[in-house]
Write an enzyme that holds these catalytic residues in place. Structure first.
Site, short mmCIF file in Angstrom:
data_model
loop_
_atom_site.label_atom_id
_atom_site.label_comp_id
_atom_site.label_asym_id
_atom_site.label_seq_id
_atom_site.Cartn_x
_atom_site.Cartn_y
_atom_site.Cartn_z
N SER A 139 95.85 13.15 -70.65
CA SER A 139 96.46 14.47 -70.38
C SER A 139 96.83 14.50 -68.90
CB SER A 139 95.43 15.56 -70.66
OG SER A 139 95.79 16.79 -70.06
N TYR A 152 86.75 19.25 -70.27
CA TYR A 152 87.95 18.70 -70.93
C TYR A 152 88.71 17.78 -69.98
CZ TYR A 152 92.55 18.29 -73.02
OH TYR A 152 93.72 17.77 -73.53
N LYS A 156 89.44 13.62 -70.09
CA LYS A 156 90.77 13.00 -70.03
C LYS A 156 90.89 12.06 -68.82
CE LYS A 156 92.25 14.69 -73.84
NZ LYS A 156 92.56 13.78 -74.97
#
Ligand SMILES: NC(=O)c1ccc[n+]([C@@H]2O[C@H](COP(=O)([O-])OP(=O)(O)OC[C@H]3O[C@@H](n4cnc5c(N)ncnc54)[C@H](OP(=O)(O)O)[C@@H]3O)[C@@H](O)[C@H]2O)c1
Length: 262
Positions: A139, A152, A156
């Site tokens: 991401s 999160y 990533k």
């Protein structure tokens, strides 16, 4: 011979957009997602556009410790895979201290542990067959620590660092297996946004936001050109030049602005 792509999360969002394009090119598809009813509905969707498409699905929770081994055995039983797309993943939005520990642990299990285990399991099988490509979906949140997406973004960052280093190792060793790392910017039209509880967060309305179709198109272009790294979305690629020039405090301020609700 028909080529086989195993796509985790193939029945939704980016995975589904990629599946439609790969089916159009004659690939056989193996999907691994959480919900059987979603696999069934997405399969009908792809078959409506490509009636000859071959799609098989396995519904399981990739957070389970034995899930990657089960996926590997299932896929090998179907003829193995030429292309593994580690795409399944999810986010949970909010200050880390306020989120359920179990939710963060599940995010680490799916976004990191399952991706890592699947990569390790399929790598030797692909090498033994003499070819293979692994695509790991990271991401743009992998670039800078992101408040309200602390875990999160960290998952990533793992995907990006691990995949890029592994790609270099394989290349140096002359391996027939390639690894491509993909960093999409915020995607405004997949279920991810709602599932993460990110309605109203600025980044999904930002000029760098993209769509599942644009991401799928950029990934296929990257595969065709045998790229090691793909930053998806034309606007995000322009913004990356600004990010490279910006001093660290400015970058952190910009990132914080992007992860806030408006
Ligand atoms: N959307 C964005 O803004 C964005 C930006 C950058 C990167 N990404 C990354 O891109 C990837 C795909 O995202 P998307 O936007 O396409 O999201 P999505 O539409 O929500 O798709 C996620 C897929 O992963 C599957 N999945 C989630 N948890 C799972 C679990 N525990 N076990 C098995 N399968 C599971 C889902 O299965 P079910 O549908 O059956 O639950 C779904 O098929 C993710 O890795 C995400 O982190 C997304």
């Amino acid at each position: 011979m028909t080529r086989i792509a195993l796509i985790t999360g193939g029945s939704s969002g980016i995975g589904l957009a990629l599946s439609r394009r790969l089916a159009a090119r004659g690939w056989r598809l193996l999907w691994v997602s959480l919900k059987q009813d979603e696999i069934d509905a997405a399969r009908e969707d792809v078959l409506a556009a490509h009636p000859g498409a071959a799609i098989d699905g396995l519904a399981l929770d990739l957070a389970a410790p034995d899930a990657p081994q089960r996926v590997f055995e299932w896929a090998e039983g179907q003829g193995g895979c030429d292309l593994l797309i580690n795409n399944a993943g999810f986010g949970v939005y909010g200050p880390s201290a306020s989120l359920a520990l179990a939710a963060e642990q599940a995010m680490i299990a799916v976004n990191i542990a399952a991706l890592h285990a699947l990569t390790r399991l399929f790598l030797p099988a692909m090498a033994a067959r003499g070819a293979g490509t692994i695509v790991n979906i990271a991401s743009n949140s992998a670039f800078v620590p992101a408040p309200d997406l602390a875990v999160y973004a960290a998952t990533k960052a793992f995907v990006k660092h691990y995949s890029e280093a592994l790609s270099a190792e394989l290349e140096e060793a002359g391996s027939p297996v390639r690894v491509m790392t993909v960093c999409p910017s915020a995607i405004s039209d997949t279920p991810f946004l709602k599932r993460a509880g990110m309605e109203g967060v600025r980044t999904f309305k930002s000029f760098t936001a993209t769509t599942a179709e644009e991401v799928a198109s950029d990934i296929l272009d990257g595969l065709d050109k045998k790229r090691r790294f793909v930053l998806t979305g034309a606007a995000m690629r322009r913004a990356m030049w600004l990010m490279k020039l910006a001093p660290a405090p400015v970058l952190r301020w910009m990132t914080r602005r992007e992860t806030k609700r408006v």
